[in-house]
Motif scaffolding. Structure first.
Motif, short mmCIF file in Angstrom:
data_model
loop_
_atom_site.label_atom_id
_atom_site.label_comp_id
_atom_site.label_asym_id
_atom_site.label_seq_id
_atom_site.Cartn_x
_atom_site.Cartn_y
_atom_site.Cartn_z
N PHE A 118 -4.59 33.14 -45.96
CA PHE A 118 -6.04 33.18 -45.81
C PHE A 118 -6.47 34.59 -45.40
N THR A 119 -7.76 34.84 -45.54
CA THR A 119 -8.30 36.14 -45.15
C THR A 119 -8.49 36.17 -43.65
N PHE A 120 -7.72 36.98 -43.01
CA PHE A 120 -7.65 37.00 -41.55
C PHE A 120 -9.03 37.16 -40.92
N ASP A 121 -9.84 38.04 -41.48
CA ASP A 121 -11.15 38.34 -40.89
C ASP A 121 -12.13 37.17 -40.95
N ASP A 122 -11.84 36.17 -41.76
CA ASP A 122 -12.74 35.04 -41.93
C ASP A 122 -12.42 33.86 -41.02
N TYR A 123 -11.41 34.02 -40.16
CA TYR A 123 -10.91 32.88 -39.43
C TYR A 123 -10.94 33.09 -37.91
N LEU A 124 -11.03 31.98 -37.24
CA LEU A 124 -10.82 31.88 -35.80
C LEU A 124 -9.39 31.39 -35.60
N ILE A 125 -8.64 32.07 -34.76
CA ILE A 125 -7.24 31.71 -34.54
C ILE A 125 -7.03 31.50 -33.04
N GLY A 126 -6.30 30.46 -32.72
CA GLY A 126 -6.15 30.14 -31.31
C GLY A 126 -4.77 29.66 -30.93
N TRP A 127 -4.58 29.60 -29.64
CA TRP A 127 -3.35 29.06 -29.05
C TRP A 127 -3.70 27.80 -28.27
N PHE A 128 -2.86 26.81 -28.44
CA PHE A 128 -3.02 25.53 -27.79
C PHE A 128 -1.66 25.12 -27.22
N ARG A 129 -1.66 24.23 -26.26
CA ARG A 129 -0.38 23.80 -25.69
C ARG A 129 -0.42 22.31 -25.41
N CYS A 149 -0.02 27.56 -32.52
CA CYS A 149 -1.03 28.43 -33.10
C CYS A 149 -1.84 27.61 -34.10
N ALA A 150 -3.14 27.81 -34.11
CA ALA A 150 -3.99 27.06 -35.03
C ALA A 150 -5.11 27.96 -35.54
N ALA A 151 -5.72 27.56 -36.64
CA ALA A 151 -6.76 28.39 -37.25
C ALA A 151 -7.78 27.53 -37.97
N ASP A 152 -8.97 28.07 -38.08
CA ASP A 152 -10.02 27.45 -38.88
C ASP A 152 -11.04 28.53 -39.22
N PHE A 153 -11.96 28.19 -40.10
CA PHE A 153 -13.00 29.14 -40.49
C PHE A 153 -13.78 29.58 -39.26
N LEU A 154 -14.27 30.83 -39.32
CA LEU A 154 -15.03 31.38 -38.21
C LEU A 154 -16.24 30.52 -37.88
N GLY A 155 -16.53 30.44 -36.59
CA GLY A 155 -17.70 29.76 -36.09
C GLY A 155 -17.86 30.09 -34.63
N PRO A 156 -18.80 29.45 -33.96
CA PRO A 156 -18.98 29.72 -32.52
C PRO A 156 -17.69 29.46 -31.76
N LEU A 192 -15.63 25.88 -31.17
CA LEU A 192 -14.53 25.51 -32.05
C LEU A 192 -13.17 25.59 -31.38
N CYS A 193 -13.08 26.27 -30.26
CA CYS A 193 -11.78 26.46 -29.65
C CYS A 193 -11.36 25.21 -28.88
N PHE A 194 -11.05 24.17 -29.57
CA PHE A 194 -10.48 22.96 -29.01
C PHE A 194 -9.67 22.31 -30.13
N PRO A 195 -8.70 21.45 -29.77
CA PRO A 195 -7.78 20.95 -30.79
C PRO A 195 -8.47 20.33 -32.01
N GLY A 196 -9.53 19.57 -31.80
CA GLY A 196 -10.20 18.93 -32.92
C GLY A 196 -10.98 19.88 -33.80
N GLY A 197 -11.15 21.12 -33.35
CA GLY A 197 -11.91 22.09 -34.12
C GLY A 197 -11.08 22.92 -35.06
N MET A 198 -9.78 22.69 -35.09
CA MET A 198 -8.87 23.50 -35.89
C MET A 198 -8.29 22.68 -37.03
N ALA A 199 -8.28 23.29 -38.22
CA ALA A 199 -7.79 22.57 -39.40
C ALA A 199 -6.32 22.84 -39.70
N TYR A 200 -5.86 24.02 -39.32
CA TYR A 200 -4.50 24.42 -39.70
C TYR A 200 -3.67 24.67 -38.45
N TRP A 201 -2.42 24.21 -38.50
CA TRP A 201 -1.56 24.28 -37.33
C TRP A 201 -0.16 24.77 -37.68
#
Length: 126
Positions: free
Chosen positions: A27-38, A96-103, A107-116
């Motif tokens: 995916f295009t890195f600049d278009d995504y929100l990427i996060g860490w979850f545990r 590590c998880a990612a989804d399209f950019l947004g607030p 979006l930074c919670f487990p249910g807000g991420m599409a890819y893991w």
């Protein structure tokens, strides 16, 4: 195909530091929100930190503020999580998880991420 591959996990002593890496592809890195979850055994998965791939804006859950730092390298399509002053704790798997950019705060919670990713284990010894 979106792929997220975590690395850097391993045994660390309480009070020590560890840096996790998340290599992203597909995916295009600049278009995504990427996060860490545990997730610890018997507990729900929780957010740790997220970063915007476009402007580096970041979010941290309260329990890690001042100790963890998230960063990204768009040239390498990689997101890092520097963890300092790790407290004694049961082992947790960091994802590590990612989804399209947004607030980010929304979006930074487990249910807000599409890819893991598959996760990396971080045990902390006392």
């Amino acid at each position: 195909e979106v792929q997220l591959v975590e690395s850097g996990g391993g045994l660390v002593q309480a009070g020590g530091s560890l840096r996790l890496s998340c290599a992203a592809s597909g995916f295009t890195f600049d278009d995504y929100l990427i996060g860490w979850f545990r997730q610890a055994p018997g507990k729900e998965r929780e957010e740790v930190s997220c970063i915007s791939g476009s402007d580096g804006n970041s979010y941290y859950t309260d329990s890690v503020k001042g100790r963890f730092t998230i960063s990204s390298d768009s040239a390498k399509n990689t997101v890092y999580l520097q963890m300092n002053s790790l407290p004694p704790a049961v082992p947790a798997v960091y994802y590590c998880a990612a989804d399209f950019l947004g607030p980010i705060a929304t979006l930074c919670f487990p249910g807000g991420m599409a890819y893991w990713g598959h996760g990396t284990l971080v045990p902390v010894s006392s």
